[in-house]
Design an enzyme around this catalytic site. Sequence first.
Site, PDB file in Angstrom:
ATOM      1  N   GLY A   1      -0.105  -5.712   0.535  1.00 31.03           N
ATOM      2  CA  GLY A   1      -1.208  -5.696  -0.492  1.00 31.03           C
ATOM      3  C   GLY A   1      -0.654  -6.141  -1.819  1.00 31.03           C
TER       4      GLY A   1
ATOM      5  N   ASP B   1      -2.786  -7.458   6.600  1.00 35.69           N
ATOM      6  CA  ASP B   1      -4.042  -7.175   6.153  1.00 35.69           C
ATOM      7  C   ASP B   1      -4.135  -7.640   4.874  1.00 35.69           C
ATOM      8  OD1 ASP B   1      -2.226  -5.628   4.803  1.00 35.69           O
ATOM      9  OD2 ASP B   1      -3.328  -3.669   4.848  1.00 35.69           O
TER      10      ASP B   1
ATOM     11  N   GLY C   1       0.874  -1.277   0.102  1.00 39.10           N
ATOM     12  CA  GLY C   1       0.063   0.062  -0.097  1.00 39.10           C
ATOM     13  C   GLY C   1       0.817   1.175   0.005  1.00 39.10           C
TER      14      GLY C   1
ATOM     15  N   GLU D   1       3.943  -4.620   7.760  1.00 35.43           N
ATOM     16  CA  GLU D   1       2.686  -3.626   8.460  1.00 35.43           C
ATOM     17  C   GLU D   1       2.817  -3.389   9.975  1.00 35.43           C
ATOM     18  OE1 GLU D   1       1.700  -5.149   4.525  1.00 35.43           O
ATOM     19  OE2 GLU D   1       2.321  -6.416   6.398  1.00 35.43           O
TER      20      GLU D   1
END
Length: 387
Positions: free
Chosen positions: A117, A148, A71, A140
């Site tokens: 991601g 995630d 991300g 993360e």
Amino acid sequence: MAEESLNANEVVLAEETGHVSVITLNRPRQLNVISSRVVELVAKYLEKWEKDDDTELVIFKGAGRAFSAGGDLKMFYAGRKDDFCLEVVYRMYWLCYHIHTYRKTMVALVHGIVMGGGAAMTVPLKFSVVTENTVFSMPEASVGLHSDCSFSYILPRLPGYLGEYLTLTNARLSGKDMVAVGLATHFVPSEKLKELENRLLGLNSGDENAVSNVIEEFSIDVLPEEATILNKLQTINKCFCKESLEEIIESFEAEGWNNGNEWIWPVLKVLKRASPTGLKITLRSIREGRNQTLPECLKKEFRLTMNLLRSVVSEDVYEGIRAFSIDKDNAPKWNPPTPGEVSNEKIDLIFKPFSPELELHLPAEGEASRWDGKYEDSVYPSLRENK
């Protein structure tokens, strides 16, 4: 070859040739980090091709030296005051579900960096090809977030407690390690990757056996003894099976004093400098994920991400982004600064379900509702308009 995205500067390029479509993440200078526009375009093309009878095979790749570094953290930081990232968060989790359940054959060609991601666009695929240049990690928790984009579903299903280890320590895996632990399906030398892509294009078919046979021609077997991370699994399991974060750290540090465990100290250093709040949220999420379905994990992760970005109990995520991506002083000031000061009550608050209309809406089973639940059909657009 017909090219859907004619603008070479677009963040996602889409090409169609015969029965094969190619999607290229196209932000090479930014290591193909995932922005709102990236998510919007990837979802658009995948929906179009799944519904198109002419498309049988979809190839995923990244431009430049990375597949995707995950991300766009700077995007999150810029939008921290006004729920700017609400839309991209909803769209990304909705997209993750469709990548896991895609109805056409998909192949990821993964060179260079693949994180967070970005890995969510490769690991769930039927075929994910890595090279000697591939580097995987889940960073993360280190910046105050959590694992995630479906990884609370993926990581607990790795051997032993390897999932907990990877997500809490930000440990890196090579391409061969990824194949050995089940995060990729094939290892192909980087100099053969373009030739493999051309063969898949020439195959002009999504037949899984035919695709598998082509990839097998280029792939190299990964022997267990080459999988260095698996050689450490006994120690990892012993430490990372512990119930609490504090017990894991204590056990891991104690193991570091044993002969042959010198590798633990640099890993432990990374673990201890990560956000205590992010670590505790991540550990609980992974543990819950062992007994949750994919939709349950995605809905939970959506809540966690939304609550963290809204600083419901902590602003660690923005402090982490500041320290590692904005100012780059690598000196985050976590609040609270130690695991023992992160209360269970605060963690419970982060995991608390939303009211039904605010949850992530994933499609029900059945072809008729396959692409339902989009951001536009949720209550969130109206909430943003009212801000």
